[in-house]
Write a protein that holds these residues in place. Structure first.
Motif, mmCIF file in Angstrom:
data_model
loop_
_atom_site.group_PDB
_atom_site.id
_atom_site.type_symbol
_atom_site.label_atom_id
_atom_site.label_comp_id
_atom_site.label_asym_id
_atom_site.label_seq_id
_atom_site.Cartn_x
_atom_site.Cartn_y
_atom_site.Cartn_z
ATOM 1 N N ASP A 47 0.807 -1.323 0.112
ATOM 2 C CA ASP A 47 0.042 0.077 0.118
ATOM 3 C C ASP A 47 0.752 1.233 0.011
ATOM 4 O O ASP A 47 0.560 2.277 0.634
ATOM 5 C CB ASP A 47 -0.846 0.056 1.068
ATOM 6 N N GLY A 48 1.932 1.292 -0.712
ATOM 7 C CA GLY A 48 2.994 2.483 -1.022
ATOM 8 C C GLY A 48 3.598 2.630 0.257
ATOM 9 O O GLY A 48 4.233 3.675 0.562
ATOM 10 N N LYS A 49 3.713 1.779 1.190
ATOM 11 C CA LYS A 49 4.538 1.897 2.628
ATOM 12 C C LYS A 49 5.531 0.814 2.321
ATOM 13 O O LYS A 49 5.348 -0.302 2.164
ATOM 14 C CB LYS A 49 3.718 1.831 3.718
ATOM 15 N N PRO A 50 6.870 1.084 3.084
ATOM 16 C CA PRO A 50 7.764 -0.092 3.095
ATOM 17 C C PRO A 50 7.275 -1.333 3.990
ATOM 18 O O PRO A 50 6.727 -0.986 4.944
ATOM 19 C CB PRO A 50 8.988 0.781 3.698
ATOM 20 N N LYS A 51 7.802 -2.500 3.313
ATOM 21 C CA LYS A 51 7.209 -3.590 4.280
ATOM 22 C C LYS A 51 7.928 -3.638 5.685
ATOM 23 O O LYS A 51 9.145 -3.342 5.746
ATOM 24 C CB LYS A 51 7.964 -5.008 3.505
ATOM 25 N N LEU A 52 7.269 -3.909 6.675
ATOM 26 C CA LEU A 52 7.664 -3.968 7.973
ATOM 27 C C LEU A 52 7.943 -5.465 8.414
ATOM 28 O O LEU A 52 7.766 -6.176 7.829
ATOM 29 C CB LEU A 52 6.885 -3.161 8.805
#
Length: 138
Positions: A56-61
């Motif tokens: 969703d446009g955010k870095p994988k955590l």
């Protein structure tokens, strides 16, 4: 004096370990890990590429990390191999591997054969564990 210096030309510099400073695909080819030798003489590995680096446009955590304060750490750049010592010509042992898919850290040993790296994670004894094969990125 000249003979002394001319003899020194034949002295070779120590070659880098074949594991060192190479990129390795994990078995699924969803990540690339750079393995390097630290100043302490041990080998470490860091995730430097992910096939799917964002959600969703955010870095994988790292949501499964047992340390709740680390669950917002990005997977990209994460140290997943730690403290490996060279063992024989092609072996590396006494290290650990972190699996971000389940948040667990395992004892680990690795064996290098040509462009393949067998990575065996285990709990307790190496007989009880799982081996994956990583391939060298060309």
């Amino acid at each position: 004096m000249l003979a002394l210096f001319s003899g020194m030309r034949g002295v070779s510099h120590a070659q880098a370990d074949p594991l060192e400073n190479n990129l390795w695909y994990n078995e699924e080819k969803t990540a690339k890990i750079r393995i390097f030798k630290s100043d302490d003489g041990k080998f470490y590995g860091k995730i430097i590429w992910l096939k799917v680096p964002e959600i969703d446009g955010k870095p994988k955590l790292d949501p499964h990390n047992p340390d709740k304060s680390r669950r917002n750490d990005p997977l990209l750049g994460m140290l997943v191999l730690k403290n490996f010592k060279k063992s024989g010509e092609n072996g590396y042992e006494s290290g650990t591997i972190y699996d971000p898919q389940n948040g667990k850290t395992y004892s680990c040993k690795m064996t290098l054969k040509n462009d393949k790296l067998s990575v065996r994670g285990y709990v307790g004894f190496s007989l009880i564990g799982r081996t994956t094969v990583w391939t060298k990125v060309e």
